[in-house]
Design a protein around this motif. Sequence first.
Motif, PDB file in Angstrom:
ATOM      1  N   ALA A   1       0.781  -1.299   0.122  1.00  0.00           N
ATOM      2  CA  ALA A   1      -0.024   0.045   0.023  1.00  0.00           C
ATOM      3  C   ALA A   1       0.917   1.333   0.033  1.00  0.00           C
ATOM      4  CB  ALA A   1      -1.028   0.007   1.286  1.00  0.00           C
ATOM      5  N   VAL A   2       2.069   1.251   0.881  1.00  0.00           N
ATOM      6  CA  VAL A   2       2.899   2.260   0.823  1.00  0.00           C
ATOM      7  C   VAL A   2       4.450   1.539   0.424  1.00  0.00           C
ATOM      8  CG1 VAL A   2       4.264   4.031   2.101  1.00  0.00           C
ATOM      9  CG2 VAL A   2       1.924   3.498   2.511  1.00  0.00           C
ATOM     10  N   PHE A   3       5.172   1.762  -0.517  1.00  0.00           N
ATOM     11  CA  PHE A   3       6.208   1.417  -0.842  1.00  0.00           C
ATOM     12  C   PHE A   3       7.419   1.620   0.026  1.00  0.00           C
ATOM     13  CE2 PHE A   3       3.349   0.983  -4.403  1.00  0.00           C
ATOM     14  CZ  PHE A   3       3.729  -0.471  -4.845  1.00  0.00           C
ATOM     15  N   SER A   4       7.801   0.616   0.429  1.00  0.00           N
ATOM     16  CA  SER A   4       8.895   0.819   1.637  1.00  0.00           C
ATOM     17  C   SER A   4      10.164   1.462   1.371  1.00  0.00           C
ATOM     18  CB  SER A   4       9.117  -0.482   2.531  1.00  0.00           C
ATOM     19  OG  SER A   4       9.704  -1.483   1.213  1.00  0.00           O
ATOM     20  N   MET A   5      10.688   1.343   0.451  1.00  0.00           N
ATOM     21  CA  MET A   5      11.762   2.435  -0.096  1.00  0.00           C
ATOM     22  C   MET A   5      11.740   3.620  -0.778  1.00  0.00           C
ATOM     23  SD  MET A   5      14.135   0.734   1.605  1.00  0.00           S
ATOM     24  CE  MET A   5      13.592  -0.534   2.633  1.00  0.00           C
ATOM     25  N   ASP A   6      10.534   3.555  -1.332  1.00  0.00           N
ATOM     26  CA  ASP A   6      10.158   4.912  -2.041  1.00  0.00           C
ATOM     27  C   ASP A   6       8.975   5.615  -1.454  1.00  0.00           C
ATOM     28  OD1 ASP A   6      10.972   2.695  -3.859  1.00  0.00           O
ATOM     29  OD2 ASP A   6      10.713   4.134  -5.514  1.00  0.00           O
ATOM     30  N   GLY A   7       8.385   5.431  -0.604  1.00  0.00           N
ATOM     31  CA  GLY A   7       7.104   6.066   0.086  1.00  0.00           C
ATOM     32  C   GLY A   7       6.152   6.348  -0.656  1.00  0.00           C
ATOM     33  N   ASP A   8       6.145   6.060  -1.832  1.00  0.00           N
ATOM     34  CA  ASP A   8       4.820   6.504  -2.575  1.00  0.00           C
ATOM     35  C   ASP A   8       3.659   5.337  -2.332  1.00  0.00           C
ATOM     36  OD1 ASP A   8       6.244   4.548  -3.950  1.00  0.00           O
ATOM     37  OD2 ASP A   8       5.766   5.491  -5.961  1.00  0.00           O
ATOM     38  N   MET A   9       2.559   5.730  -2.800  1.00  0.00           N
ATOM     39  CA  MET A   9       1.310   4.857  -2.537  1.00  0.00           C
ATOM     40  C   MET A   9       0.915   4.140  -3.741  1.00  0.00           C
ATOM     41  SD  MET A   9      -0.687   6.847   0.360  1.00  0.00           S
ATOM     42  CE  MET A   9      -1.605   5.517   1.067  1.00  0.00           C
ATOM     43  N   ALA A  10       0.322   2.931  -3.689  1.00  0.00           N
ATOM     44  CA  ALA A  10      -0.417   2.151  -4.674  1.00  0.00           C
ATOM     45  C   ALA A  10      -1.567   2.929  -4.938  1.00  0.00           C
ATOM     46  CB  ALA A  10      -0.353   0.745  -4.101  1.00  0.00           C
ATOM     47  N   PRO A  11      -2.332   2.639  -6.062  1.00  0.00           N
ATOM     48  CA  PRO A  11      -3.759   3.379  -6.497  1.00  0.00           C
ATOM     49  C   PRO A  11      -4.407   2.341  -6.096  1.00  0.00           C
ATOM     50  CG  PRO A  11      -2.550   2.907  -8.473  1.00  0.00           C
ATOM     51  CD  PRO A  11      -1.646   2.477  -7.549  1.00  0.00           C
ATOM     52  N   LEU A  12      -4.871   2.294  -4.710  1.00  0.00           N
ATOM     53  CA  LEU A  12      -5.616   1.139  -4.264  1.00  0.00           C
ATOM     54  C   LEU A  12      -6.970   0.985  -5.082  1.00  0.00           C
ATOM     55  CD1 LEU A  12      -4.615   0.492  -0.373  1.00  0.00           C
ATOM     56  CD2 LEU A  12      -3.833  -0.910  -2.612  1.00  0.00           C
ATOM     57  N   SER A  13      -7.728   2.092  -4.900  1.00  0.00           N
ATOM     58  CA  SER A  13      -9.136   2.209  -5.698  1.00  0.00           C
ATOM     59  C   SER A  13      -9.208   1.625  -6.968  1.00  0.00           C
ATOM     60  CB  SER A  13      -9.664   3.426  -5.576  1.00  0.00           C
ATOM     61  OG  SER A  13      -9.589   3.868  -4.211  1.00  0.00           O
ATOM     62  N   ASP A  14      -8.244   1.878  -7.945  1.00  0.00           N
ATOM     63  CA  ASP A  14      -8.117   1.752  -9.385  1.00  0.00           C
ATOM     64  C   ASP A  14      -7.806   0.108  -9.323  1.00  0.00           C
ATOM     65  OD1 ASP A  14      -8.690   4.098 -10.019  1.00  0.00           O
ATOM     66  OD2 ASP A  14      -6.478   4.940 -10.244  1.00  0.00           O
ATOM     67  N   LEU A  15      -6.892  -0.284  -8.352  1.00  0.00           N
ATOM     68  CA  LEU A  15      -6.336  -1.742  -8.516  1.00  0.00           C
ATOM     69  C   LEU A  15      -7.577  -2.623  -8.095  1.00  0.00           C
ATOM     70  CD1 LEU A  15      -2.984  -1.148  -6.521  1.00  0.00           C
ATOM     71  CD2 LEU A  15      -3.390  -2.383  -8.908  1.00  0.00           C
ATOM     72  N   ALA A  16      -8.388  -2.046  -7.092  1.00  0.00           N
ATOM     73  CA  ALA A  16      -9.669  -3.001  -6.700  1.00  0.00           C
ATOM     74  C   ALA A  16     -10.608  -3.080  -7.858  1.00  0.00           C
ATOM     75  CB  ALA A  16     -10.317  -2.119  -5.506  1.00  0.00           C
ATOM     76  N   ALA A  17     -10.700  -1.911  -8.577  1.00  0.00           N
ATOM     77  CA  ALA A  17     -11.563  -2.148  -9.886  1.00  0.00           C
ATOM     78  C   ALA A  17     -10.980  -2.857 -10.551  1.00  0.00           C
ATOM     79  CB  ALA A  17     -11.852  -0.534 -10.160  1.00  0.00           C
TER      80      ALA A  17
END
Length: 393
Positions: free
Chosen positions: A175-191
């Motif tokens: 959900a949060v990338f551990s070495m980059d700190g950015d987040m996954a687009p979880l809503s789009d991924l869920a769709a």
Amino acid sequence: MTEALQRRLAERHQQSRYRKRRVLETAQGPRVRVDGRDFLLFCSNDYLGLANHPQLIAAMQLACSEYGVGGGASHLVCGHSALHHRLEERLAEIAGRDRALLFSTGYMANLGVVTALVGKGDHILEDRLNHASLLDAGLLSGAKFQRFRHNDLADLERRLQKLPAEGLRLIVVDAVFSMDGDMAPLSDLAALAQKYNACLMADDAHGFGVFGKTGAGSSELFGLNQEQLPILMGTLGKGIGSYGAFIAGSELLIESLIQFARPYIYTTAMPPAVAAASLASLELLATESWRRDHLQHLITRFKSGAAKMALPLMASDTAIQPLLVGEESLAMAISANLEAEGILVSAIRPPTVAVGQSRLRITITAAHTDADVDALLGALHRVVPAGLRVATL
Ligand SMILES: *Cc1c(COP(=O)(O)O)cnc(C)c1O
């Protein structure tokens, strides 16, 4: 063996990739002592500053006097205590899921869930930058394993379209990338998962406790329920300040993991007092919400200060604020210069990150003050070479 190991270690040295451990002489916190010297620490995942909180300490001490120290046996044999059970119930409640299952570590939770759910003939698709434990889990599962380009939904969709009809489909992301700190687009991924009849799993090691109105993490931030995000993994050793991890989801999922997840079945239960500390921490999520607000304030302060100095910050809004350096040796040199200034930040090098992507992984916690962040900015101003400054827009 001796010669082979010596050769490999020498090679590591030569590549500036050799890793050494610092020995901390104090508790985790914004200030630590190493070799008798005091430092400001900006590399801990104790995001809410709870690892040394008096209420966690008191809860653990009290539980020790009642339950002793050792877990005694695995959860299925006779190691599952009332404290473990209560913690699972609280985690399910907070996560808004039917049930939760405790694991001893996040690494084991990831191995356990992936290998229990998919195997030969199935398909697993993971973001390239997923945590090592998820990549290991994918390989170990025996399922057909693909890595899609980081946060690239089009690449993922192309891969989903090409999958054969047979076999289960599991999409896994940090959900949060551990070495980059950015987040996954979880809503789009869920769709996307729903569209292609795949199951979505998110590893919220860096979000649980930190995001959302109640601290329930990334699923709360994105408003994703159990149907949209059926497999939610969280850890208790980072934002929660304790130790351990959990998987939250449906009754069917949790019962399946109890039956089939080998890293759950074949390991000793965590000490009950550790579960008690986690329970105390979950209470603080509600009563000390100022920690989340203060952390956000410090992140904003750091980012705006760093932008003014044109520091090569990566695109992150989370407590993980990496400075992209490039070469291993330069990342090591900057880290050493910061240490000379009394500030500890780890240099992250290959193989943890790709070649040419070495970085300083700065992490900010709610236990830091404005003055601490300003001290970090001041030190970075002195030690980051001009050649690394980027043009600001
Ligand atoms: C730290 C981490 C883990 C492992 O959790 P532990 O409890 O430390 O074993 C798993 N996934 C991610 C993304 C992590 O950052």
